[in-house]
Write a protein that holds these residues in place. Structure first.
Motif, short mmCIF file in Angstrom:
data_model
loop_
_atom_site.label_atom_id
_atom_site.label_comp_id
_atom_site.label_asym_id
_atom_site.label_seq_id
_atom_site.Cartn_x
_atom_site.Cartn_y
_atom_site.Cartn_z
N ALA A 73 0.82 -1.21 0.00
CA ALA A 73 0.00 0.00 0.00
C ALA A 73 0.85 1.26 0.00
O ALA A 73 0.65 2.17 -0.82
N ASP A 74 1.83 1.34 0.91
CA ASP A 74 2.67 2.53 0.97
C ASP A 74 3.57 2.65 -0.25
O ASP A 74 3.85 3.75 -0.73
N GLY A 75 4.06 1.49 -0.74
CA GLY A 75 4.89 1.54 -1.95
C GLY A 75 4.11 2.06 -3.14
O GLY A 75 4.61 2.89 -3.91
N PHE A 76 2.88 1.58 -3.28
CA PHE A 76 2.04 2.07 -4.38
C PHE A 76 1.73 3.55 -4.21
O PHE A 76 1.79 4.32 -5.18
N SER A 77 1.41 3.97 -2.98
CA SER A 77 1.10 5.37 -2.73
C SER A 77 2.28 6.27 -3.05
O SER A 77 2.14 7.34 -3.67
N MET A 78 3.48 5.85 -2.64
CA MET A 78 4.67 6.65 -2.90
C MET A 78 4.96 6.71 -4.40
O MET A 78 5.37 7.76 -4.92
#
Length: 252
Positions: A73-78
């Motif tokens: 989730a955070d990787g995609f968001s970043m």
């Protein structure tokens, strides 16, 4: 460890062939910086999750589930955020290019005067200055590029949004996976032992990423490695303390 170069190395890098090669390479977009920043963020945030779970005395399965969720989730968001940033920079460059082309079309003499004053400020004058103005303004592409770089301070090639996003996500995912490996691999260790292995692997990753960041930013390597290690360790320690504080709320 330092990035300071010897006199022989500097001399070799400033020979005509080396200069041509370096300038040619400089025209290509590099996404190493995106990868490094993604790796730092991925390693920090994923191990912070692991440390928080450990502090709250939750199971390894919880650490794995929360860590993987954070990783994706955070990787995609970043990656999406970096895509939008790169896209905005490219749109700004395109808009500025259209504006300069319009100005050259409508007020060419005014734009020539801008070129003249830009290079006069650099110390050129007289016939040399006029020759520079003539050479630059006889080619529309070169004229526009000069205005973009000298007047507006822009790079003539914007970042590739999709490549920036992919580089960010790749760095985030690969580095963020390191703290989770002891919980994924069938290691004959206790939960506490797996946490210690995760902490050691993560510390090594922090320092290695810092070294890479030092190479990208042309900074002393040891200092860059230690800075990243301290930042990552600080984030992990904070997450661990929060886990301890919320241990009762978590039902441990």
């Amino acid at each position: 460890m330092s990035v300071v170069q010897s006199g022989d190395e500097l001399e070799a890098q400033h020979r005509p062939a080396a200069i041509r090669a370096r300038l040619a390479a400089g025209r290509r977009q590099s996404h190493l910086g995106d990868t490094v920043l993604g790796a730092i963020d991925g390693c920090v945030t994923t191990f912070a999750v692991v440390a928080g779970v450990q502090g709250a005395s939750l199971s390894n399965r919880v650490a794995l589930v929360l860590g993987l969720a954070n990783l994706l989730a955070d990787g995609f968001s970043m990656a999406v955020s970096n895509y939008q940033r790169s896209k905005s920079e490219r749109e700004l460059l395109d808009q500025a290019r259209r504006m300069e082309e319009l100005h050259i079309e409508r007020v060419p003499e005014g734009e020539r005067e801008e070129i003249r004053q830009i290079f006069a400020d650099k110390g050129f004058h007289g016939s040399v200055l006029e020759e520079i103005v003539r050479i630059i303004t006889r080619n529309r592409q070169r004229w526009v590029d000069t205005m973009l770089t000298e007047e507006l301070g822009l790079q003539t090639r914007g970042p590739a949004p999709l490549k920036s996003a992919l580089a960010t996500f790749t760095g985030f995912f690969l580095a963020g996976l390191i703290p989770l490996l002891p919980f994924v691999l069938p290691l004959p260790l206790s939960p506490q032992g797996k946490f210690y292995v995760s902490a050691g692997a993560t510390a090594t990753a922090f320092f290695s990423i810092g070294l890479l960041k030092g190479l990208v930013l042309k900074r002393p390597l040891l200092r860059a490695g230690l800075e990243t290690l301290l930042v990552g360790g600080g984030a992990a320690a904070l997450a661990y303390l929060v886990g301890l504080w919320l241990q009762d709320i978590a039902g441990a």
